[in-house]
Design a protein around this motif. Sequence first.
Motif, short mmCIF file in Angstrom:
data_model
loop_
_atom_site.label_atom_id
_atom_site.label_comp_id
_atom_site.label_asym_id
_atom_site.label_seq_id
_atom_site.Cartn_x
_atom_site.Cartn_y
_atom_site.Cartn_z
N ILE A 1 46.09 47.20 52.41
CA ILE A 1 46.83 47.09 51.15
C ILE A 1 46.20 46.01 50.29
CG2 ILE A 1 49.05 46.68 50.06
CD1 ILE A 1 50.38 47.57 52.69
N LEU A 2 45.75 46.39 49.11
CA LEU A 2 45.18 45.47 48.13
C LEU A 2 46.29 44.99 47.20
CD1 LEU A 2 42.78 44.18 46.54
CD2 LEU A 2 42.63 46.36 45.30
N LYS A 3 46.42 43.66 47.07
CA LYS A 3 47.45 43.08 46.21
C LYS A 3 46.77 42.17 45.20
CE LYS A 3 50.70 43.01 50.11
NZ LYS A 3 51.59 42.18 50.96
N VAL A 4 46.98 42.45 43.92
CA VAL A 4 46.29 41.71 42.86
C VAL A 4 47.29 41.21 41.82
CG1 VAL A 4 44.48 41.78 41.11
CG2 VAL A 4 44.25 43.17 43.18
N GLN A 5 47.22 39.91 41.54
CA GLN A 5 48.00 39.31 40.46
C GLN A 5 47.12 39.25 39.21
OE1 GLN A 5 51.20 38.16 40.45
NE2 GLN A 5 51.56 38.73 42.59
N PRO A 6 47.64 39.65 38.05
CA PRO A 6 46.82 39.60 36.83
C PRO A 6 46.54 38.16 36.40
CG PRO A 6 49.08 40.24 36.32
CD PRO A 6 48.97 40.22 37.81
N VAL A 7 45.44 37.95 35.68
CA VAL A 7 45.05 36.64 35.17
C VAL A 7 44.92 36.70 33.65
CG1 VAL A 7 43.82 36.00 37.27
CG2 VAL A 7 42.59 37.15 35.42
N GLU A 8 45.06 35.55 33.02
CA GLU A 8 44.77 35.47 31.59
C GLU A 8 43.26 35.51 31.39
OE1 GLU A 8 46.54 35.38 28.75
OE2 GLU A 8 48.27 35.93 29.98
N THR A 9 42.56 34.68 32.15
CA THR A 9 41.11 34.69 32.13
C THR A 9 40.63 34.02 33.41
OG1 THR A 9 39.13 34.18 30.83
CG2 THR A 9 40.83 32.49 30.94
N LEU A 10 39.41 34.28 33.81
CA LEU A 10 38.82 33.66 34.99
C LEU A 10 38.13 32.35 34.59
CD1 LEU A 10 37.24 36.79 36.71
CD2 LEU A 10 39.36 35.63 37.36
N SER A 11 38.05 31.42 35.54
CA SER A 11 37.40 30.13 35.32
C SER A 11 36.02 30.12 35.95
CB SER A 11 38.24 29.00 35.91
OG SER A 11 39.53 29.00 35.34
N ALA A 12 35.07 29.47 35.29
CA ALA A 12 33.71 29.39 35.82
C ALA A 12 33.68 28.56 37.10
CB ALA A 12 32.78 28.76 34.78
N VAL A 13 32.69 28.85 37.95
CA VAL A 13 32.48 28.11 39.19
C VAL A 13 31.07 27.52 39.14
CG1 VAL A 13 32.31 28.23 41.70
CG2 VAL A 13 34.04 29.59 40.50
N ASP A 14 30.99 26.20 39.12
CA ASP A 14 29.69 25.52 39.10
C ASP A 14 29.48 24.92 40.49
OD1 ASP A 14 27.32 24.36 38.44
OD2 ASP A 14 28.15 22.87 37.07
N SER A 15 28.85 25.67 41.36
CA SER A 15 28.71 25.26 42.76
C SER A 15 27.40 25.79 43.33
CB SER A 15 29.90 25.78 43.58
OG SER A 15 29.89 25.25 44.88
#
Length: 372
Positions: A188-202
């Motif tokens: 079962i895939l469960k997904v919460q909506p987002v306003e926007t994604l944040s960058a990852v600097d790693s």
Amino acid sequence: MVYISIPPPWGRGLKTPALDVDVAVRIDGSYGEGGGQILRTSIALSALLGRPVEIINIRAKRANPGLQPQHLTGVKAAALLTDAEVVGAEKGSTRLYFNPRTLKCGRYNIDIGTAGSISLVIQTLTPILLYAPCPTEVAITGGTDVAWAPPIDYMRHVFTKVLARFGAQVAIELVKRGHYPKGGGKAILKVQPVETLSAVDSPEFGRLVEIRGISHAVNLPPHVAERQAKAAREALERLGYKAEVELETRSDGLGPGSGVVLWAVSDTGNVVGGDALGERGKPAEVVGREAAEKLAATLASGSSLDPHMADMAVLYMALARGRSRMSTPELTTHLQTNIYIVEQFLPVKFKIENTGRHYIIQVEGAPHRHKY
């Protein structure tokens, strides 16, 4: 710094005439590695952006070219979620037209109908559902642990954790395992909506905190899972690593199967994985060692992504707000192909730096908000 450019399409231009329809993007499915990832990424971005796409020469380089059941399931599920107009969604079809018109959410049940990979369907649907108007649950029946696809435990413990770094809330619940050829697994895939994604600097993995894993065996003697886990632990110990590997033995599958998934977590929150699948005639010890060697290779490189997650991560890097930098031990053809496809849909340009230890993937994202 040494930057590596992603090459233009092999064999410029489309190899067959286009459909007589209006499309925003046309994709040659024989580009690069020419596999199903081109289809999955294209459909996901088409659905997200509300832009019709035509894909030709689908899986042209494969022994069984064209759409197969797990590809069709992903396309049809995306069509259901976006009320899309679709042409060419048939087994063996090498051409597909997909025109999304809205984006829905809620609860859905999807049956691949074979041992086709549940993980590959999850790859298609997750980025779409992150921008849905409400939380969504999708129960998917098919193969959880099959060849040429990420095992479901990798998706649960690596894929979802990497996405969490971008601010995505995604969970995958394993209900029942399914192996080739009978399938019958369920997740079962469960997904919460987002306003926007944040960058990852790693760009570096960081300090290792722990290594964990799962060794499973279904409809097989319990010692299979035990031997896989023991071999994985011993292989890692020889390289100076300590791992805790959980044993899972079940008898509820439609057929026998086994496998190992390992994952390592850093103090900066990076997660990388390694996996191996059991098969007839393959000793359990070999399965465990293979998974350990894959994980160890990524750890030795200091990369923040393993080679398989790098393929999948570039889509989320491109959708995030700000500059993302992550690294991988290998510049695979799969990775180069997926970067090219993403760049056809979004106003982004990836750069890849070869440090000698690993490849740093860098992009200034084009943050997305759904506009249906």
